[in-house]
Design a protein around this motif. Structure first.
Motif, short mmCIF file in Angstrom:
data_model
loop_
_atom_site.label_atom_id
_atom_site.label_comp_id
_atom_site.label_asym_id
_atom_site.label_seq_id
_atom_site.Cartn_x
_atom_site.Cartn_y
_atom_site.Cartn_z
N LEU A 179 0.82 -1.21 0.00
CA LEU A 179 0.00 0.00 0.00
C LEU A 179 0.86 1.27 0.00
O LEU A 179 0.56 2.23 -0.71
CB LEU A 179 -0.93 0.01 1.21
N VAL A 180 1.91 1.26 0.79
CA VAL A 180 2.75 2.45 0.91
C VAL A 180 3.54 2.70 -0.37
O VAL A 180 3.73 3.85 -0.78
CB VAL A 180 3.69 2.33 2.13
N LEU A 222 -5.64 1.80 7.81
CA LEU A 222 -4.93 2.49 6.74
C LEU A 222 -5.67 2.37 5.42
O LEU A 222 -5.74 3.31 4.64
CB LEU A 222 -3.52 1.92 6.59
N ASP A 223 -6.27 1.22 5.18
CA ASP A 223 -7.02 0.98 3.94
C ASP A 223 -8.27 0.19 4.30
O ASP A 223 -8.21 -1.01 4.56
CB ASP A 223 -6.16 0.21 2.94
N PRO A 233 0.25 3.68 -5.38
CA PRO A 233 -0.29 5.04 -5.48
C PRO A 233 -1.12 5.40 -4.23
O PRO A 233 -1.90 4.61 -3.74
CB PRO A 233 -1.18 4.99 -6.72
N LYS A 234 -0.88 6.60 -3.73
CA LYS A 234 -1.56 7.06 -2.51
C LYS A 234 -3.07 7.24 -2.73
O LYS A 234 -3.84 7.19 -1.78
CB LYS A 234 -0.96 8.38 -2.02
N SER A 235 -3.47 7.44 -3.96
CA SER A 235 -4.90 7.65 -4.24
C SER A 235 -5.72 6.39 -3.99
O SER A 235 -6.93 6.47 -3.80
CB SER A 235 -5.09 8.11 -5.68
N ARG A 236 -5.07 5.22 -3.95
CA ARG A 236 -5.78 3.96 -3.70
C ARG A 236 -6.12 3.77 -2.23
O ARG A 236 -6.98 2.97 -1.89
CB ARG A 236 -4.95 2.77 -4.17
N LEU A 237 -5.43 4.49 -1.34
CA LEU A 237 -5.67 4.33 0.09
C LEU A 237 -7.03 4.87 0.49
O LEU A 237 -7.46 5.91 0.01
CB LEU A 237 -4.58 5.04 0.91
#
Length: 165
Positions: free
Chosen positions: A81-82, A136-137, A85-89
């Motif tokens: 996740l890290v 986080l997600d 892409p940050k937009s997926r979080l």
């Protein structure tokens, strides 16, 4: 006798720790370690939680293995996740209703959640019925609630002698 030595095992553990720290096994240090263990237990007795009896010791061992496995898997998921892409979080706070009424077991649940990467137990309600968890997600809040209750809360209720509320 219970008032004089409220937690004898903890007192002995503290005495042994003292002996390991001083790296000497003579009568003076043994007596000092026992005194320090006794004094620390009495000074901290208001802060100690009642640990319920373990009903299923083998279940506790298996549960510990499952928690370690979950920690390893969650580490890999968080890395993915890290580095992605940050937009997926989809971070979120989720309220998880809990049925545990023992403070020690509830603390264990909160610690397990916080030890698992990607989740943190952020708060407990004043009536100890709801645990606030940050993920986080979290694409599905109900799925996170179900996972916490089935993977961690239900086994803890089975392993320890604590009733459901």
């Amino acid at each position: 006798m219970r008032r004089l030595f409220p937690h004898p095992r903890m007192m002995l553990v503290l005495a042994v720790l003292w002996l390991l720290l001083v790296n000497t096994l003579n009568l003076g240090h043994v007596l000092l370690g026992l005194f320090l263990g006794w004094a620390i237990v009495h000074l901290c007795s208001d802060f100690l939680l009642h640990v319920p009896r373990v009903r299923k010791p083998l279940g506790l061992v298996l549960f510990t293995g499952k928690v370690f496995y979950d920690i390893v898997v969650a580490n890999l998921q968080v890395v993915r996740l890290v580095l992605g892409p940050k937009s997926r979080l989809q971070p979120a706070f989720v309220e998880v209703p809990v049925e545990i009424d023992n403070e020690f077991v509830l603390s264990a649940l909160a610690c397990i959640i916080s030890l698992t990467p990607g989740t943190v137990s952020a708060n407990i309600s004043s009536d100890h019925k709801t645990l606030l968890v940050h993920g986080l997600d979290v694409p599905d809040r109900d799925e996170l609630v179900a996972a916490v209750k089935s993977r961690y809360e239900a086994p803890l209720l089975e392993i320890f002698e604590c009733s459901k509320t």
